[in-house]
Design an enzyme around this catalytic site. Structure first.
Site, PDB file in Angstrom:
ATOM      1  N   ARG A 261       0.844  -1.196   0.000  1.00  0.00           N
ATOM      2  CA  ARG A 261       0.000   0.000   0.000  1.00  0.00           C
ATOM      3  C   ARG A 261       0.878   1.244   0.000  1.00  0.00           C
ATOM      4  O   ARG A 261       1.847   1.329   0.746  1.00  0.00           O
ATOM      5  CB  ARG A 261      -0.940   0.016   1.213  1.00  0.00           C
ATOM      6  CG  ARG A 261      -1.957  -1.113   1.183  1.00  0.00           C
ATOM      7  CD  ARG A 261      -2.924  -1.052   2.330  1.00  0.00           C
ATOM      8  NE  ARG A 261      -3.794  -2.232   2.323  1.00  0.00           N
ATOM      9  CZ  ARG A 261      -4.684  -2.525   3.271  1.00  0.00           C
ATOM     10  NH1 ARG A 261      -4.823  -1.717   4.308  1.00  0.00           N
ATOM     11  NH2 ARG A 261      -5.418  -3.607   3.177  1.00  0.00           N
ATOM     12  N   ARG A 276       2.316   0.836  10.215  1.00  0.00           N
ATOM     13  CA  ARG A 276       1.803   1.219   8.894  1.00  0.00           C
ATOM     14  C   ARG A 276       2.950   1.173   7.881  1.00  0.00           C
ATOM     15  O   ARG A 276       3.692   2.126   7.717  1.00  0.00           O
ATOM     16  CB  ARG A 276       1.190   2.623   8.958  1.00  0.00           C
ATOM     17  CG  ARG A 276       0.275   2.958   7.784  1.00  0.00           C
ATOM     18  CD  ARG A 276      -0.367   4.319   7.974  1.00  0.00           C
ATOM     19  NE  ARG A 276      -1.252   4.362   9.107  1.00  0.00           N
ATOM     20  CZ  ARG A 276      -2.527   3.972   9.093  1.00  0.00           C
ATOM     21  NH1 ARG A 276      -3.051   3.518   7.976  1.00  0.00           N
ATOM     22  NH2 ARG A 276      -3.274   4.056  10.176  1.00  0.00           N
ATOM     23  N   ARG A 391       0.894  -6.206  12.515  1.00  0.00           N
ATOM     24  CA  ARG A 391       0.250  -5.581  13.676  1.00  0.00           C
ATOM     25  C   ARG A 391       0.101  -6.574  14.820  1.00  0.00           C
ATOM     26  O   ARG A 391       0.150  -6.183  15.994  1.00  0.00           O
ATOM     27  CB  ARG A 391      -1.100  -4.993  13.265  1.00  0.00           C
ATOM     28  CG  ARG A 391      -0.963  -3.830  12.309  1.00  0.00           C
ATOM     29  CD  ARG A 391      -2.253  -3.071  12.098  1.00  0.00           C
ATOM     30  NE  ARG A 391      -2.030  -1.933  11.211  1.00  0.00           N
ATOM     31  CZ  ARG A 391      -2.796  -0.855  11.176  1.00  0.00           C
ATOM     32  NH1 ARG A 391      -3.853  -0.766  11.970  1.00  0.00           N
ATOM     33  NH2 ARG A 391      -2.525   0.141  10.346  1.00  0.00           N
TER      34      ARG A 391
END
Length: 426
Positions: A261, A276, A391
């Site tokens: 991403r 992230r 995560r």
């Protein structure tokens, strides 16, 4: 994708559902475009029929020696040959405008989705586990993990910001988490393990509602393929364009893949640490079901994701997202948020969504209703994280950390760790 026929049948209901998403009414403009397109199609069909009729009549007029009538008919056919291509171009242009308008409108929320403008309006549905009490001040993973082999500097030197290089036992722990997730989802929850491509064509991204609206959030190669933002794309699009026999439903698919991403919409968020990343791994869950089964499947899928957190003994809470915080393609979403003691906050670790027929219309994926040879319906598609591996690694590091900087390996992961019970500082 929305069905213009349904909008045409009840424009007020469509606009009311959009209002729950915080959007202005759109039905009137969409219906007007559709009416224009249908009028052009009607004129085109009438013109084509008249052209064929007049062409036949020319021969009959010539046979009768009626030269004037034949010439008039020839002139009419010539005019139609000029006009019909113009109508075809107009129809393509208006249909393209209608399609472009429809494909950027988000899915309509389910009736039980709470109204709200953002994450502050999400509803907590359940909470599991008790956060650990520490006899020392717990640290965030970004401060704790470098001494354990989470190498941010090398990742950044190789690839830039939001890339990380894992070394030694912490890399093995990351792998163990992914394998554990796959084993639970395949052995206990009936998902079929898949190993799909991580490079896909436009059609797969479009069918799973990632294009055109979210092109900037993904990476594209020089040969115009897309790096998947999640294997939801590959797994869901594996039935793209198919007519499925009802007897094989539900289809439940899972994959542990790399995901990519650009994080274009997350500038400045989570710039420290492993939360992230541009490249990460995720155990994805996808279900293809009959419409009447999708609500129950949504609950089942979310429960499958919850199971991983409970086996790892990680405290979490389950949220029902409000209309203003749901993703573009979702009609209903549950988020699971894990407790991170180093941050002293709940952070999203899984999102499970029911998209209804929204993706199926874009993919043109239907099933044949049993006992009805000619009756077909769009399937419903669902997707969820079971879980995001990176995560989850962060959650394990922060919840299982010790005062000396080491991290205890959760018991369920030890069979995957070759006897390693603790990550020690390097």
């Amino acid at each position: 994708m929305h069905d213009i026929r349904l909008i045409r049948d009840d424009p007020a209901a469509f606009d009311a559902a959009l209002a729950k998403r915080g959007l202005s009414p759109l039905a009137a403009d969409l219906v007007a475009l559709d009416e224009r397109r249908r009028a052009i199609v009607t004129e085109l069909q009438v013109g084509q029929a008249r052209r064929n009729e007049a062409s036949k009549a020319i021969g009959a007029a010539m046979a009768k020696g009626d030269t004037a009538a034949a010439e008039a008919l020839k002139a009419e056919v010539a005019a139609l040959k000029t006009r019909l291509p113009q109508l075809e171009d107009e129809e393509r242009e208006v249909a393209g405008r209608l399609k472009a308008a429809l494909e950027v409108i988000p899915n309509l929320p389910a009736d039980d989705v709470p109204m709200g403008g953002g994450e502050e309006d999400n509803q907590e549905v359940a909470r599991w586990g008790t956060p650990r009490e520490f006899d020392f001040a717990p640290r965030e993973h970004a401060d704790l993990a470098p001494a354990l082999g989470m190498d941010f500097e090398t990742g950044a030197r190789l690839s830039g910001a939001r890339f990380t290089f894992l070394r030694g036992p912490i890399a093995r722990l990351h792998r163990a988490l992914g394998q554990f997730m796959l084993d639970v989802q395949t052995r206990e929850h009936g998902y079929e393990e898949c190993n799909p491509p991580v490079l896909v064509r436009d059609e797969a991204m479009y069918g799973t509602d990632k294009l055109p609206k979210f092109a900037d959030d993904s990476f594209q190669t020089s040969d115009q393929r897309w790096l998947i933002p999640t294997s939801e794309v590959s797994l869901t699009a594996s039935v793209m364009g198919e007519l499925i026999d009802e007897s094989v439903l539900p289809l439940r698919l899972t994959a542990l893949t790399l995901c990519f991403r650009s994080e274009a919409g997350a500038a400045g968020r989570d710039t420290r640490g492993f939360i992230r990343q541009h490249q990460f791994e995720k155990c994805e869950l996808v279900s293809i079901v009959r419409p009447e089964d999708s609500e129950a499947e949504h609950e089942r899928m979310t429960r499958a994701a919850e199971t991983i957190l409970e086996r790892l003994n990680l405290p979490y809470r389950k949220l029902l997202l409000c209309t203003g915080d749901m993703g573009f393609g979702a009609r209903k979403t549950y988020d699971l948020e894990v407790w991170l003691p180093g941050q002293g906050a709940w952070r999203e670790i899984s999102s499970c969504s029911n998209t209804g027929a929204f993706q199926a219309r874009r993919m043109n994926t239907r099933y044949r209703v049993a006992g009805e040879q000619k009756k077909t319906e769009f399937v419903h598609t669902l997707n969820g994280s079971g879980l995001a591996v990176g995560r989850t690694l962060v959650a394990v590091l922060e919840n299982y950390q010790e005062g000396d900087g080491s991290v205890t390996v959760p018991e369920v992961l030890r069979p995957y760790m070759g006897g390693i019970e603790r990550l020690e500082t390097r």
